[in-house]
Design an enzyme around this catalytic site. Sequence first.
Site, mmCIF file in Angstrom:
data_model
loop_
_atom_site.group_PDB
_atom_site.id
_atom_site.type_symbol
_atom_site.label_atom_id
_atom_site.label_comp_id
_atom_site.label_asym_id
_atom_site.label_seq_id
_atom_site.Cartn_x
_atom_site.Cartn_y
_atom_site.Cartn_z
ATOM 1 N N GLU A 60 0.808 -1.212 0.000
ATOM 2 C CA GLU A 60 0.000 0.000 0.000
ATOM 3 C C GLU A 60 0.841 1.261 0.000
ATOM 4 O OE1 GLU A 60 -0.672 -2.669 1.843
ATOM 5 O OE2 GLU A 60 -2.547 -3.292 0.884
ATOM 6 N N HIS A 129 -11.179 -5.342 7.973
ATOM 7 C CA HIS A 129 -11.765 -5.051 6.669
ATOM 8 C C HIS A 129 -12.957 -4.087 6.758
ATOM 9 C CE1 HIS A 129 -9.369 -8.463 5.396
ATOM 10 N NE2 HIS A 129 -9.739 -8.319 4.152
HETATM 11 C C1 LIG Z 1 -2.072 -5.024 3.944
HETATM 12 C C2 LIG Z 1 -3.064 -5.803 3.170
HETATM 13 N N1 LIG Z 1 -3.334 -5.454 1.900
HETATM 14 C C3 LIG Z 1 -4.237 -6.132 1.189
HETATM 15 C C4 LIG Z 1 -4.912 -7.198 1.721
HETATM 16 C C5 LIG Z 1 -5.962 -7.944 0.907
HETATM 17 N N2 LIG Z 1 -5.457 -9.263 0.533
HETATM 18 C C6 LIG Z 1 -5.767 -10.356 1.270
HETATM 19 S S1 LIG Z 1 -4.971 -11.719 0.717
HETATM 20 C C7 LIG Z 1 -4.192 -10.862 -0.511
HETATM 21 C C8 LIG Z 1 -3.239 -11.583 -1.404
HETATM 22 C C9 LIG Z 1 -2.158 -12.232 -0.626
HETATM 23 O O1 LIG Z 1 -1.304 -12.959 -1.473
HETATM 24 P P1 LIG Z 1 -0.143 -13.854 -0.877
HETATM 25 O O2 LIG Z 1 0.688 -13.066 0.069
HETATM 26 O O3 LIG Z 1 0.543 -14.472 -2.034
HETATM 27 O O4 LIG Z 1 -0.877 -14.957 -0.011
HETATM 28 P P2 LIG Z 1 -1.942 -16.056 -0.490
HETATM 29 O O5 LIG Z 1 -3.300 -15.402 -0.394
HETATM 30 O O6 LIG Z 1 -1.594 -16.456 -1.863
HETATM 31 O O7 LIG Z 1 -1.828 -17.162 0.492
HETATM 32 C C10 LIG Z 1 -4.585 -9.524 -0.491
HETATM 33 C C11 LIG Z 1 -4.140 -8.510 -1.451
HETATM 34 C C12 LIG Z 1 -4.611 -7.533 3.057
HETATM 35 N N3 LIG Z 1 -5.226 -8.537 3.686
HETATM 36 N N4 LIG Z 1 -3.680 -6.823 3.747
#
Ligand SMILES: Cc1ncc(C[n+]2csc(CCOP(=O)(O)OP(=O)(O)O)c2C)c(N)n1
Lengths: 326, 326, 360, 360
Positions: A60, A129
Amino acid sequence: MAKLTMAQALNQALGQALEADERVIVLGEDVGRDGGVFRITDGLIDRFGAERVIDTPLAESGIVGTSVGLAMGGMRPVAEIQFFGFIYETMDQIASQAARVRFRSMGRFSAPLVIRTPYGGGVKAPEIHSDSLEALFVHTPGIKVVTPSNPYDAKGLLLAAIDDPDPVLFLEPMRLYRAFRDEVPEEPYRVPLGVANVVRAGRDITLIGWGASMPVVLQAADELVARHDVVPEVVDLRTLSPLDESTIIQSVQRTQRAVVVHEAVRSAGLGAEVAALIQERALLYLEAPVGRVSGYDTPYPMTMFEDLWLPDATQVVSAALAALRF
Amino acid sequence: MAKLTMAQALNQALGQALEADERVIVLGEDVGRDGGVFRITDGLIDRFGAERVIDTPLAESGIVGTSVGLAMGGMRPVAEIQFFGFIYETMDQIASQAARVRFRSMGRFSAPLVIRTPYGGGVKAPEIHSDSLEALFVHTPGIKVVTPSNPYDAKGLLLAAIDDPDPVLFLEPMRLYRAFRDEVPEEPYRVPLGVANVVRAGRDITLIGWGASMPVVLQAADELVARHDVVPEVVDLRTLSPLDESTIIQSVQRTQRAVVVHEAVRSAGLGAEVAALIQERALLYLEAPVGRVSGYDTPYPMTMFEDLWLPDATQVVSAALAALRF
Amino acid sequence: MPMQAGSMEEQFPLIQRLNEDGELVGELGIVDEQGLVDVYRSMVMLRRFDERAWNLQRQGVIGTYAPFKGQEAAQLGAAYGLGARDWLVPTYRDWAACWARGVPLEHGLFFAKGHPRMGAVPEEARVFPAQVVIAAQTLHGVGLAWSLKLRREAAAALVTFGDGAASQGDTHEAMNFGSVFGVPLIFFCENNHWAISVPLERQMRSETVAQRALAYGMEGFRVDGNDYVAVVNLVHDLAERARRGEGPFLVEAVTYRLGAHTTADDPTKYRASDEEQRWEQRDPIRRLERFLLGRGLLDDAGIAEAEEAALQEVEATLERFRQALEEDPAVLFDHVYAELTPQLAAQRDRFVARAKEVEH
Amino acid sequence: MPMQAGSMEEQFPLIQRLNEDGELVGELGIVDEQGLVDVYRSMVMLRRFDERAWNLQRQGVIGTYAPFKGQEAAQLGAAYGLGARDWLVPTYRDWAACWARGVPLEHGLFFAKGHPRMGAVPEEARVFPAQVVIAAQTLHGVGLAWSLKLRREAAAALVTFGDGAASQGDTHEAMNFGSVFGVPLIFFCENNHWAISVPLERQMRSETVAQRALAYGMEGFRVDGNDYVAVVNLVHDLAERARRGEGPFLVEAVTYRLGAHTTADDPTKYRASDEEQRWEQRDPIRRLERFLLGRGLLDDAGIAEAEEAALQEVEATLERFRQALEEDPAVLFDHVYAELTPQLAAQRDRFVARAKEVEH
Ligand SMILES: Cc1ncc(C[n+]2csc(CCOP(=O)(O)OP(=O)(O)O)c2C)c(N)n1
Ligand SMILES: Cc1ncc(C[n+]2csc(CCOP(=O)(O)OP(=O)(O)O)c2C)c(N)n1
Ligand SMILES: [Mg+2]
Ligand SMILES: [Mg+2]
C-alpha cells in the site's frame, strides 16, 4: 436514465475519467484483470489497456507513494486501497507526503491523486476489513475526504475528486455498493466537493450522517415521521473535510437539536467534531445536547456480532427522542 | 529530593525499570551509544549492555512490529520512535497489531509494550518533527495514550506505563524535556494511568490541557488570576485514552465554563472530543460554549513562524474571557 | 547450495577511476580536464558554504542543519551525470546535488531556517523539494520516473537516499515497484556509513547495499563515492540506459559523512576519530585537487583563486538568504489546498490579526 | 561486473526428495515410512475439511474462507519440521499448519465465521493467532524469535507468508531486523504463485523469492513445496541450526493455490485452466499416495479407510464448531484492555441491554 448501483456508477465514472483525460490512470491491487475485489474497475483494463489500469505489487505504501510521484510528475492517478483498514500501511505517504506536497513546495508542486477505498461494516468481512477511520484524515490538513451515500453522488463526487487539484481520499461504503439503484445520468457530471446535502428538509431535529450510515439515518427519519410525529431534517455531509459547517449550523439553528451518526468508534470520532462545532457556534439555540450514535470503543468486532455492534435506526430514533424530551 | 528535568526523570525511570525487571528492554534508533537524540536513554547501554539497550535499523514498523512479537513472547519492550511525526510509518503495527492482540486472541496473548516518542512544537525542528497526533490514537481502541507535563509525572507515568498489561503510547513533550526542574523522588513510584490531575482548584472556568500545552495553560491561569480576577480550575489530563471523564465533568459542573487547549490541528482534534463530552454530559450547566484553543488547520508550519502558529497564553486568556462574558 | 555471504564485495567491486592519491586509474570518460577544474571550484565553494551554514546555526541564524561535507563528489557526480531533461529527487542532505541541478543554495538555509520557501524549487529546475521522512522519496522517484515513461518523455530520474534509508520498507517497495514496472530511474544510495549514530554494520548484515539489487532482478553497482570521475561516468551511462528503457538501476556510492549528522549531533559520542581520520585522507576535494595539481591544471594561485571565488559566491548566497527573510507569515494558509477552504479563510484572518498584535 | 539476472534458479535450485510421480529422488531423512502414512492420512483429512469449509460458506454457515488446497505438504512440512518447543507464526491460510501445531481445526471456521474465539489459541499450542494484514506477522515472528534468544530458550520460530506478502515493506524490515539481530527464525514463504489475481511475475521481477535472502546476507533455499519429505527435512535442519544461533533463514516453498483465493473469488476471471491442470498433476497428496502405493505401504483399502477416518474427524470438528456458536456477544468488551475502562464498562452495559432488546 439508467438505474445503476453505486458500484456501476463508480465504474462508469472511472471509465469516463479515463476516457476524458489521458493523464488519468487507475492502479492498485487486483484492479486489472480481476476488476477489483468489488468489481469497481471491471472491464477497464480491456478498454484502456494494462498501461493505464495497473495491477500493482501488494504494497500500500508503494501504491500511494508512487502515486504521489506520478501526480507530481503530471499524471492523475486514481489509486485503490483494497480495504480502508489497510490504509495504516500508507499513512505516511498520505499524511506526510501527498497532503504536504503543495505546502512543502509553496505551491510549486501538487499531488492531485485520488485514493479510493471501500469501508464500513455489515458485509461480514474479516478482521481489519470493516473499519471506519475517516476521523484520522479529517484531522490531516492538505487532503480532502469525501464519501458518497448513493449512486448519483458516487459518480458526481468521484468525477469531482479526480478533477480536484488536491489529493482526495474517497471512501466507498461497501455495504452500499449493490444495496440499491438510483437514476444516474449517462453523461459525466460533478457533485461539488465541500457541500453537504440536505436530503430532507425538516423542523424538529437535525440528523447528520454520511456514507454507510445514511440508510440507517433515513430509516430512522422515516420512523420518526411515521410513529412519533417528529419531522427531522436530514443532512448527508458527503464531504467530511473540509466540513460544510454552515449547512450544519444553519440547520441546527432552526431545529435546535441534533444527532450525529457514524459507524466509527466513538472516542475522538468525527461525531465529536460535529458536536463540538455545533455547541461552539449554536449553543444558545440548543435545546438538548448533540447526541452521538456510533460504534463502541472496541476494535471493530468479529463479524458474528457486528450487527449488534453497528448503529441502527432504533438507536438513532432513541437518541432523537431523548433530545426531544430533554 | 533531587531536582530533575523531565529528561532526567525519564532517564531515571528507564534505568529503574531495566533494573527491576529482566524482561524490560529498550530499543529504537540511536538509543544505544548515542543515548537517543534527546539523550533520554543516556548511559543505559553502559549499565545494561547492548543486548537490552538496542540500536535498531532505521525502520519504525520494524521497531514496533518486532516489539509486538517481543511482548507476545514475554518481554516488556520499551520502544522509542524518534519523533512522533514518524509514527505514521508504523500505524498498522500500532493500531491493527499491538492494539488488537488481546482482542484478536480473546486474551490468550497480549502486547504489553510502551512506545515512547517526543512530540510537540516550539523547538524549531524540521518538517514532520513537531506534530501532535494524539487524537489518532485516542480514536484507536486497545492502546492507552499518556502524556506527562512535568518531571514528577513523567517518571511516575512512565513506570506505570511499563507495568501496564496493555500497550501504551507515551508522548513526551520535547519542549519540556529541559524546560524546568521538579522535585523527583529517587525511589520508583507510579502515577496511575487513567487519572487526570486537578493542578489548581478554581471556580470560574475549567482550563483543560495536557503535555506540551500545560505551561501555556498555567501561564494563562496566572494571568487570569492576576489581571482579570478570574480563578480558573486547571486540569491536566495526563492520560488521554482512556479519558478521565468524571474529573472533567465534575469540574465543569462546578465552573460551568471550559476551555480546552492543544497544539494539534483543530479539526477532529482531541479538543473536539472533550467539548463533545462536556456538552453531552453537562449541557445544562454550561454558561458558554466550550472554547477550543488549538493549532490551525494547516500542516505544522515551517518553524520560522511556529511561534505565531502555536497556541499561547494570550489566546487562552481571550478564550476564557470570551466564555466568561458570553 | 545456497549462496554464501562473503562474496558480495567481489561480485560488486568498487568502481574507481581516480584513486585516493589522485591518480587516474580509469578513463576520464565524459569529463574533460577543464571541466574537472570547474567541478573542483564548485566543490570548494560547496565546502565553504557547508562550513558557513554550520556557523550560522551556531550563531542562531538558522536551525538544525545537516552538513554534506565529504559527499560532494557523490552528489555532484550524480547531478552532473544526468541529462538536461532528467530529474533529481533528493533527500535532506543533498544541497550540493540540488544546487548543481539549479536550486539556489540558499534553499539549504531556508530548510534549516524553517522558511516557507524551502521547497519552492525554481520552475525550471527539475528537482523535487527535499523532505525528511527517511526513504519516502524513493517511492516518489519511482512514480516520477513512471510518469516519464507513461508520457513517453525521453528522460530519466535519480533518487537519492542514505544507507540508513535502505532499511525502510518504503525503499524495498520502491525497488520492487521500480523493477516490476521497468521505470527509468537510478536508485542512488549515498552510503556515508552512518545513520546518525548507527554504523552500517549494525544497520544491515549484508556487506554491501548494492547487493540488494539481486533481490529485485535489478543491476546493482558499487562506486567510490569520493571519486567524482567514477560517479559521473557511471550515472551518465545508467541514465542513458534508463532512458532507453533498461532501468531501473541501483548505485551504491561509497562515501563518508565527514561531519556530524546535523548541528544537533555530537559524533564523538559514538564513533572513533581514527575512522574519521582515515576518511579525511579520502576527501573528495583533496583527491581532485591532487589530480589537477599533478596534471598542471591547477597551482597554488588557482587554489587561492578558487577559495576567493567560493567566498564571494557564499556571500552572495547569504545575501539572497537574508533578503528572503521578510516573508508574510500568512503564506502558511495559502498552500494547504489550491484554494482556501472556508475554515482556513476564517483561520487565516484570525492568524493575521494575531500576528499584527504580536508585532506591536 | 554486476550480477546478471537469469542465474538465480541455478543458484537456488529446487530442493526435491519426492518427485511429481511419487518417486523418491533423495533420502527420507527424518521421516520414516509409517510416519508418512500418518501424514498422508492427515493430508486427506485436511483436504476434506477444506472442501467442507468451502461448502459451509456456500450454505451461509460461515463467511469468507480462504482454502489451503494444494498447500498441505508445505504447511505440514513446516509444522512437523519444528521441534516441540518451537513456535509457529501463521498467516490466514495456514489452518493445516496450525492444526499440526495443536490448534483445533474449528479455529479455521471461527475465523471465517467471525467468531470471537478465532484467535483463542489453546494455551499449550505455541502458535500465534492468525491475522490478515499482509506481512505484519513477519515482524512478530522476528520479535518472538528475538525473545527466545534473549531468554536463552533453546527454541526457534517459523513465520509463514505468501508470495504477495514478499512485496510488503514489513517483510523487508523483518528480514533486515532478523538478520541484523541473528534471531532463531525461519522465514517460510508459501509461494503459491498468486496473490489473489496477481501472478508472481507481476509481483516481482526477480525469478525467485529465495534470492531475496542475498539482500540480507542470509541463507536462502528453494524447496518443492508440494514435496512433504523435502520440506519437513529442510525445516527440521534449519530449525536445529536456528536453535544453534545460525539463523535466520529464508525458505521459499514453491507450491500452488489449487483453489480460489477465497470463497469470494473467481479465478476463472484471471488465470488459465491449463495452468491449474498442470499443478493438479503436482498435487501433494497424490504424490505421497503414489509413493506409498509404490512401496506397498498403502492400498485401496487403506485409501478408503483414510477417507472414512477423515470424514469422521471433519464431522467431529464441525460438531465442536457448532457447539461453540453459543457465545456471549458481550465478550467483545472484555478483551480490549486487561481491565474494562469506565467508558467500556458503561458501553458494555448499554450493549448488553440492547442485545437483549434485539433478542426479543
Ligand atoms: C495489507 C493488506 N493489503 C491487502 C490485503 C488484501 N489481501 C488479502 S490476501 C491478498 C493476497 C495475498 O497474497 P499472498 O501473500 O501471495 O498470499 P496467499 O493469499 O496467496 O496465500 C490480499 C491482497 C490484506 N489482507 N492486507
Ligand atoms: C521515518 C524517519 N525516521 C527517523 C528519522 C530521523 N532521522 C533523520 S536522519 C536519520 C538517519 C538517516 O541516515 P541515512 O539514511 O544513512 O542518511 P544520512 O543522514 O546518513 O545522510 C534519522 C534516523 C526520520 N527523519 N524519518
Ligand atoms: Mg548515512
Ligand atoms: Mg500467494
